[in-house]
Design an enzyme around this catalytic site. Structure first.
Site, PDB file in Angstrom:
ATOM      1  N   CYS A 343     -20.709   1.249  -6.831  1.00  0.00           N
ATOM      2  CA  CYS A 343     -21.189   0.167  -5.974  1.00  0.00           C
ATOM      3  C   CYS A 343     -21.307   0.515  -4.486  1.00  0.00           C
ATOM      4  O   CYS A 343     -22.343   0.214  -3.877  1.00  0.00           O
ATOM      5  CB  CYS A 343     -20.368  -1.096  -6.193  1.00  0.00           C
ATOM      6  SG  CYS A 343     -18.640  -0.871  -6.591  1.00  0.00           S
ATOM      7  N   GLN A 390     -21.125   5.383 -16.457  1.00  0.00           N
ATOM      8  CA  GLN A 390     -21.338   3.942 -16.545  1.00  0.00           C
ATOM      9  C   GLN A 390     -22.829   3.633 -16.679  1.00  0.00           C
ATOM     10  O   GLN A 390     -23.666   4.299 -16.065  1.00  0.00           O
ATOM     11  CB  GLN A 390     -20.825   3.249 -15.282  1.00  0.00           C
ATOM     12  CG  GLN A 390     -19.316   3.193 -15.153  1.00  0.00           C
ATOM     13  CD  GLN A 390     -18.901   2.404 -13.918  1.00  0.00           C
ATOM     14  OE1 GLN A 390     -19.439   2.611 -12.841  1.00  0.00           O
ATOM     15  NE2 GLN A 390     -17.947   1.506 -14.079  1.00  0.00           N
ATOM     16  N   ASP A 392     -24.434   1.416 -15.161  1.00  0.00           N
ATOM     17  CA  ASP A 392     -24.106   0.546 -14.046  1.00  0.00           C
ATOM     18  C   ASP A 392     -25.367   0.037 -13.365  1.00  0.00           C
ATOM     19  O   ASP A 392     -26.382   0.727 -13.330  1.00  0.00           O
ATOM     20  CB  ASP A 392     -23.273   1.343 -13.042  1.00  0.00           C
ATOM     21  CG  ASP A 392     -22.389   0.468 -12.189  1.00  0.00           C
ATOM     22  OD1 ASP A 392     -22.324  -0.743 -12.450  1.00  0.00           O
ATOM     23  OD2 ASP A 392     -21.769   1.001 -11.255  1.00  0.00           O
ATOM     24  N   LYS A 474     -15.605 -12.660 -12.393  1.00  0.00           N
ATOM     25  CA  LYS A 474     -16.486 -11.948 -13.323  1.00  0.00           C
ATOM     26  C   LYS A 474     -16.518 -12.617 -14.689  1.00  0.00           C
ATOM     27  O   LYS A 474     -15.602 -13.361 -15.071  1.00  0.00           O
ATOM     28  CB  LYS A 474     -16.045 -10.492 -13.469  1.00  0.00           C
ATOM     29  CG  LYS A 474     -14.684 -10.277 -14.110  1.00  0.00           C
ATOM     30  CD  LYS A 474     -14.377  -8.777 -14.205  1.00  0.00           C
ATOM     31  CE  LYS A 474     -12.966  -8.540 -14.741  1.00  0.00           C
ATOM     32  NZ  LYS A 474     -12.646  -7.109 -14.848  1.00  0.00           N
ATOM     33  N   HIS A 520     -22.536  -7.208  -9.609  1.00  0.00           N
ATOM     34  CA  HIS A 520     -22.178  -5.961 -10.297  1.00  0.00           C
ATOM     35  C   HIS A 520     -22.306  -6.226 -11.794  1.00  0.00           C
ATOM     36  O   HIS A 520     -21.750  -7.213 -12.293  1.00  0.00           O
ATOM     37  CB  HIS A 520     -20.734  -5.557 -10.001  1.00  0.00           C
ATOM     38  CG  HIS A 520     -20.397  -5.450  -8.553  1.00  0.00           C
ATOM     39  ND1 HIS A 520     -19.992  -4.275  -7.967  1.00  0.00           N
ATOM     40  CD2 HIS A 520     -20.382  -6.380  -7.558  1.00  0.00           C
ATOM     41  CE1 HIS A 520     -19.739  -4.482  -6.685  1.00  0.00           C
ATOM     42  NE2 HIS A 520     -19.960  -5.758  -6.415  1.00  0.00           N
TER      43      HIS A 520
END
Length: 648
Positions: A343, A390, A392, A474, A520
């Site tokens: 991130c 990941q 991601d 989350k 995220h």
């Protein structure tokens, strides 16, 4: 004449069905259960008073909402497992005098207790201990809570050689009472609550394994011996769980990975995967599928450095919150860290140039190589590694776009899970943790935004209190596999904090600078862990589109070698991942060997097939074979091999 004494008001007990019972004085859960009926009195295990679980014998001294807990209630399993750990400890100390007990909690699907004993326990000991546990259940020993003076409790446990218990008690603030439970003549320090007697535990339990464990989980402390067990409300549940364990052992991805020649691990790179050609083929197929799905969903793919200066991690807050899990290196008097997540690096790409509200949302994806310094004892095949990739992505958007982006992400995630054969998905809402960054007002905004978005997406959620990331709440997506196990994989996190800390902005419609919201998100979690879950879900029998080797051409006789080569060449030309087996072995041996390797289709060819331009297809797990013209067989395999990739 003495003044009149006002009559004591009765205690009003409100039951779950809304009915009310009144009692002249303090009343216990056992009294209430008996008052309702003998059936409930017999089945009662504990009591819930104003939502708080307690002992059945605890006195209720004021008006309250009360529920009697029986084996049918969800609360019961934790009680049963906690009591099973105490019965385990009593059995061990009866059989092996001098053994010290330390800590024994209930855990998911079971319980454990840690013991200090010079001589190691053996698997044979488990059978003896389990038999003694059953004797203790038969004795139906009353379990009674006692409150002791703290200092007296310390001296008592020291006097009987229980130094670990004495240490635990010494850490209780002075003046606070100490709760001790007496189980027959045996006793243990415990907060409770507990069942009324050992007989209420029943016999649906089993000791499962031995392990080592450091005192207090600290490797600097002495090593203890841990005995694990499982306990359930009835024999049917126990048998189902033990069957699931047997299935899980058969499906262990580490064993299947060896049999299928996919990967291996070794100490020279602990926690990192050595991918073999077949395993890397599976990995690349998975990545190709994910890349196609993300491109179609409007993501742009980036790639960021693995070694990043400490200063960025300090600015993002990861250095403070995550430092112990980061690998570091030094170069030219600078401290660098291998990135544990992507991130902060994605924010650096976002900040290059001026971003307008017209450019949002920006969906930035990376198959990012990350490293985390996991303890060696926690490493577990593909499921827990130090080096991983990941799937991601970070969505930079305005606050008004959070709902639509959450809806789109949830639709994408659920569609991908269905493509891999996962239809049961549980969604958990994780709110603010105790240690976090950002103000309460910021967290209120983030949590409200995620709740509204989740409701708009039509998702039912379970609350997972205190388990949010340090920068935002989350959603956690939990998959249920073929044998009923749950795997937490995907996540979506709403972050108002990182854009502020790393000074990310966009120019709004009003011409002023604003902070974007950062979502995220991950779907697979990591390629490594997801592949491990896939292997265990399918017991290695991956769908043909995912299988590293999709087909093997195997000969019956040497006379068919040339035809087998032609069949193999046609398969490869058509894009099928195929191998050729011309060994001078019996066909049953070849079929058995390729079945162990979990090859979905074996194309058997001999003199007849060569003459008729056909193949005999044997499917993995099937007992029969199908004779097809070569052209038809190729067409069918190509259709299966395309699978969800046909859309990409």
């Amino acid at each position: 004449m003495e003044p009149s004494v006002q009559a004591r008001q009765p205690i009003r007990i409100t039951l779950p069905d809304g009915s009310v019972k009144e009692y002249a004085g303090p009343v216990t859960g056992a009294d209430i259960a008996a008052d309702i009926g003998p059936g409930l009195a017999k089945a009662a295990l504990a009591i819930r008073v104003d939502g708080v679980l307690g002992d059945l014998a605890a006195a209720i001294e004021s008006d309250a909402e009360v529920a009697i807990v029986t084996a049918r209630d969800g609360d019961a399993l934790e009680l049963i497992r906690h009591d099973a750990s105490h019965v385990l400890a009593e059995a061990v100390q009866e059989l092996y005098p001098g053994t010290q007990v330390t800590i024994g909690p209930a855990i998911e699907n079971g319980f454990y207790y840690d013991f200090a004993r010079d001589e190691p326990f053996t698997p044979d000991d488990l059978a003896k201990i389990e038999a003694r546990m059953r004797e203790i259940v038969d004795r139906d020993e009353a379990i009674v809570r006692e409150v002791w003076d703290r200092n007296e409790a310390i001296e008592h446990f020291k006097s009987i050689g229980e130094h670990y218990k004495a240490q635990i008690i010494s850490e209780i603030p002075e003046g606070e009472p100490v709760s001790v439970y007496r189980q027959g003549s045996w006793l243990d320090l415990c907060r409770g609550p507990h069942l009324p007697s050992t007989g209420k535990l029943g016999k649906a339990f089993k000791l499962t394994k031995l392990a080592g464990a450091y005192w207090r989980g600290d490797s600097r402390n002495e090593m203890l011996q841990r005995i694990y067990g499982t306990a359930w409300a009835n024999e049917k549940q126990l048998k189902a769980y033990l069957h699931m364990l047997e299935e899980a052992e058969k499906r262990d991805h580490r064993r299947l990975g060896r049999e299928m020649d996919l990967f291996h691990f070794q100490d020279v790179a602990a926690g990192s995967v050595f991918w073999h050609p077949k395993g890397w083929s599976l990995y690349r197929t998975l990545r190709r599928y994910m890349r196609g799905r993300l491109e179609r969903a409007g993501y742009v793919e980036v790639n960021t450095p693995q070694l990043v200066d400490r200063g960025l991690w300090e600015a993002s807050g990861h250095w403070e919150k995550f430092r112990e899990h980061m690998f570091t290196a030094e170069s030219e008097d600078r401290i660098l860290a291998l990135k544990p997540m992507n991130c902060p690096c994605h924010v650096q790409i976002y900040k290059q140039g001026i971003t307008s509200y017209r450019n949002l949302p920006l969906r930035m994806a990376e198959f990012g190589s990350c490293h985390r310094n996991e303890p060696s004892g926690a490493l577990h095949g593909l499921m827990r590694v130090r080096a991983f990739t990941q799937d991601d992505a970070h969505i930079f958007c305005t606050e008004s776009q959070v709902t639509s982006e959450t809806e789109a992400f949830c639709d994408l995630l659920l569609s991908i899970y269905r493509d891999f054969g996962f239809d049961e998905v549980i969604v958990k809402f994780s709110d603010r943790p105790e240690k976090r960054a950002g103000s309460d007002d910021t967290w209120d905004r983030a949590e409200n935004a995620l709740r509204e978005a989740t409701a708009a997406a039509g998702l039912a959620t379970e609350l997972n209190p205190g388990e949010g990331a340090f920068y935002g709440p989350k959603l956690e997506f939990v998959l249920r596999d073929a044998i009923g196990r749950d795997w937490q994989l995907g996540t979506l996190q709403v972050d108002f904090v990182l854009p502020e800390r790393l000074d990310a902005t966009y120019v709004g419609e009003d011409g002023s600078k604003h902070r974007p919201v950062m979502l995220h998100r991950a779907i697979l979690g990591s390629f490594e862990r997801f592949i491990g879950v896939l292997i265990e879900h399918y017991a290695g029998r991956l769908p043909l589109w995912l299988a590293p080797v999709q087909a093997v051409v195997a000969t019956i006789t040497r006379d068919a070698d040339d035809y087998a080569r032609r069949v193999h060449a046609v398969l490869v030309e058509a894009g099928i991942r195929a191998e050729l087996d011309l060994r001078n072995e019996k066909i049953n041996y070849k079929v058995r060997e390729h079945s162990v390797a979990k090859v979905p289709a074996i194309l058997v060819v001999g003199a007849r097939e060569q003459q008729e331009d056909t193949v005999a297809i044997r499917r993995l797990g099937g007992r029969s074979q199908e004779i097809l013209a070569l052209e038809s067989a190729i067409a069918r395999l190509c259709e299966e091999a395309a699978g969800p990739l046909a859309r990409e």
